[in-house]
Design a protein around this motif. Structure first.
Motif, PDB file in Angstrom:
ATOM      1  N   LEU A  56       0.809  -1.267  -0.126  1.00 51.50           N
ATOM      2  CA  LEU A  56       0.208  -0.252   0.265  1.00 51.50           C
ATOM      3  C   LEU A  56       0.822   1.419  -0.201  1.00 51.50           C
ATOM      4  CD1 LEU A  56      -2.841  -0.510   2.823  1.00 51.50           C
ATOM      5  CD2 LEU A  56      -3.371  -1.186   0.050  1.00 51.50           C
ATOM      6  N   GLY A  57       2.163   1.244  -0.748  1.00 53.92           N
ATOM      7  CA  GLY A  57       2.667   2.441  -0.883  1.00 53.92           C
ATOM      8  C   GLY A  57       2.492   3.462  -1.829  1.00 53.92           C
ATOM      9  N   ASP A  58       2.542   4.276  -1.137  1.00 50.88           N
ATOM     10  CA  ASP A  58       1.776   6.236  -1.425  1.00 50.88           C
ATOM     11  C   ASP A  58       2.884   7.112  -0.994  1.00 50.88           C
ATOM     12  OD1 ASP A  58       0.279   8.070  -2.079  1.00 50.88           O
ATOM     13  OD2 ASP A  58      -0.866   8.253  -0.365  1.00 50.88           O
ATOM     14  N   PHE A  59       4.078   7.494  -2.420  1.00 50.55           N
ATOM     15  CA  PHE A  59       4.437   8.187  -2.717  1.00 50.55           C
ATOM     16  C   PHE A  59       4.252   9.790  -2.434  1.00 50.55           C
ATOM     17  CE2 PHE A  59       8.549   5.844  -3.899  1.00 50.55           C
ATOM     18  CZ  PHE A  59       9.505   7.201  -3.672  1.00 50.55           C
ATOM     19  N   GLU A  60       2.815   9.692  -2.996  1.00 46.62           N
ATOM     20  CA  GLU A  60       2.096  11.665  -2.987  1.00 46.62           C
ATOM     21  C   GLU A  60       2.211  12.261  -1.463  1.00 46.62           C
ATOM     22  OE1 GLU A  60       3.359  12.844  -5.544  1.00 46.62           O
ATOM     23  OE2 GLU A  60       4.370  11.335  -6.803  1.00 46.62           O
ATOM     24  N   SER A  61       1.749  11.208  -0.589  1.00 44.93           N
ATOM     25  CA  SER A  61       0.765  10.906   0.698  1.00 44.93           C
ATOM     26  C   SER A  61       1.700  13.052   0.957  1.00 44.93           C
ATOM     27  CB  SER A  61       1.366  10.036   1.439  1.00 44.93           C
ATOM     28  OG  SER A  61       0.753  10.610   3.026  1.00 44.93           O
ATOM     29  N   PRO A  62       0.666  13.591   1.455  1.00 47.65           N
ATOM     30  CA  PRO A  62       1.496  14.515   2.174  1.00 47.65           C
ATOM     31  C   PRO A  62       1.808  14.306   3.482  1.00 47.65           C
ATOM     32  CG  PRO A  62      -1.343  14.413   2.081  1.00 47.65           C
ATOM     33  CD  PRO A  62      -0.905  13.748   1.229  1.00 47.65           C
ATOM     34  N   PHE A  63       1.338  13.537   3.819  1.00 44.47           N
ATOM     35  CA  PHE A  63       1.484  12.546   5.528  1.00 44.47           C
ATOM     36  C   PHE A  63       3.161  12.085   5.597  1.00 44.47           C
ATOM     37  CE2 PHE A  63      -2.933  12.742   5.190  1.00 44.47           C
ATOM     38  CZ  PHE A  63      -3.521  13.615   5.340  1.00 44.47           C
ATOM     39  N   THR A  64       4.133  11.962   4.701  1.00 39.44           N
ATOM     40  CA  THR A  64       4.696  11.324   4.600  1.00 39.44           C
ATOM     41  C   THR A  64       4.890  10.177   3.472  1.00 39.44           C
ATOM     42  OG1 THR A  64       5.611  10.324   6.304  1.00 39.44           O
ATOM     43  CG2 THR A  64       6.306  12.654   6.005  1.00 39.44           C
ATOM     44  N   SER A  65       5.653   9.478   2.886  1.00 41.39           N
ATOM     45  CA  SER A  65       5.280   8.132   2.401  1.00 41.39           C
ATOM     46  C   SER A  65       4.915   6.733   3.987  1.00 41.39           C
ATOM     47  CB  SER A  65       6.744   7.649   1.658  1.00 41.39           C
ATOM     48  OG  SER A  65       8.130   7.521   1.925  1.00 41.39           O
ATOM     49  N   SER A  66       5.697   7.143   4.645  1.00 43.71           N
ATOM     50  CA  SER A  66       5.550   6.271   5.671  1.00 43.71           C
ATOM     51  C   SER A  66       4.062   6.330   6.121  1.00 43.71           C
ATOM     52  CB  SER A  66       5.944   6.673   6.597  1.00 43.71           C
ATOM     53  OG  SER A  66       6.019   7.480   7.288  1.00 43.71           O
ATOM     54  N   HIS A  67       3.215   7.079   6.062  1.00 42.47           N
ATOM     55  CA  HIS A  67       1.508   6.705   6.099  1.00 42.47           C
ATOM     56  C   HIS A  67       0.499   7.692   4.477  1.00 42.47           C
ATOM     57  CE1 HIS A  67       2.623   7.581  10.523  1.00 42.47           C
ATOM     58  NE2 HIS A  67       2.916   8.578   9.823  1.00 42.47           N
ATOM     59  N   PRO A  68       1.079   6.156   3.792  1.00 42.58           N
ATOM     60  CA  PRO A  68       0.050   6.410   3.212  1.00 42.58           C
ATOM     61  C   PRO A  68      -1.622   6.809   3.509  1.00 42.58           C
ATOM     62  CG  PRO A  68      -0.036   3.791   3.990  1.00 42.58           C
ATOM     63  CD  PRO A  68       1.311   4.652   4.613  1.00 42.58           C
TER      64      PRO A  68
END
Length: 234
Positions: A56-68
């Motif tokens: 469930l990776g999320d490179f664009e997350s505004p909460f940093t990539s560690s928080h999808p």
């Protein structure tokens, strides 16, 4: 931590759900992968279940990539596995496939048979799984790893996989072999790993939709007595 809480703060019968880390950028080569392995050890404790967010990776997350941002799959997986745990149900249909063992293939020392367990009706290999462009820009050293095999020279090289045997209640096997035909390296396999990177490529799922847990293992001494008919996964 769980043992400490049960000893000092809460009832010993309390249930815990652990979420294995999603893909994110870290400072070390296998830092995140090692943490995921440590998290899996919680399954040795009573009244504990684990689901993974490794896919469930999320490179664009505004909460940093560690928080999808997409938490819905995590909630669904937790609800299914926690329900089984509370009901004391041993049915594995709602749990991720887990690595069981790996042995050399009977046909070649450059192939490995990997067994998974912890599912009921089947296992599948998903295609068209790609690496996020931003991960590639950070360098592939720590990212976008699926199956890998360790050579006799202690080098990890990319590998491809095929489903090797029909799934049974006891598990299913997958054949893993080197992706490249390059013979410049020692092709005798000494180890196998899957999704063992900060940002892995996840291709192994149960037919119920649960992603397999990452693993890294040496090869068991000896050759498998099985000689499965391997078929490409479509």
């Amino acid at each position: 931590m769980i043992d400490d809480w049960k000893s000092n703060y809460i009832a010993n019968s309390t249930y815990f759900g652990v979420v294995q880390l999603s893909p994110f950028i870290s400072a070390g080569n296998t830092f995140v992968a090692d943490l995921r392995m440590a998290q899996e050890s919680a399954l040795d404790l009573p009244n504990v279940t684990l689901v993974t967010a490794v896919d469930l990776g999320d490179f664009e997350s505004p909460f940093t990539s560690s928080h999808p941002r997409n938490k819905k799959p995590i909630g669904w997986r937790l609800a299914r596995t926690m329900g089984l745990l509370i009901d004391n149900d041993t049915e594995p249909a709602c749990r991720s496939p887990r690595f069981e063992k790996a042995r050399l293939h009977p046909e070649s020392f450059s192939k490995v048979l990997v067994w998974f367990r912890n599912f009921s009706t089947g296992i599948e290999l998903r295609e068209n799984v790609s690496c996020p462009i931003k991960a590639e820009q950070h360098g592939v050293q720590r990212f976008c790893k699926g199956f890998e095999l360790r050579t006799g020279e202690n080098m990890w090289l990319p590998a491809r996989a095929k489903v090797a045997s029909p799934a049974t209640r006891e598990g299913a096997s997958i054949v893993v072999e080197f992706k490249s035909d390059d013979n410049s390296h020692d092709r005798n396999v000494t180890g196998v790993r899957y999704a063992f990177s900060d940002w892995p490529l996840c291709t192994v799922y149960s037919s119920e939709g649960f992603p397999a847990l990452p693993f890294s293992s040496d090869i068991d001494v000896g050759v498998s007595e099985e000689s499965p008919l391997c078929a490409n996964v479509h």
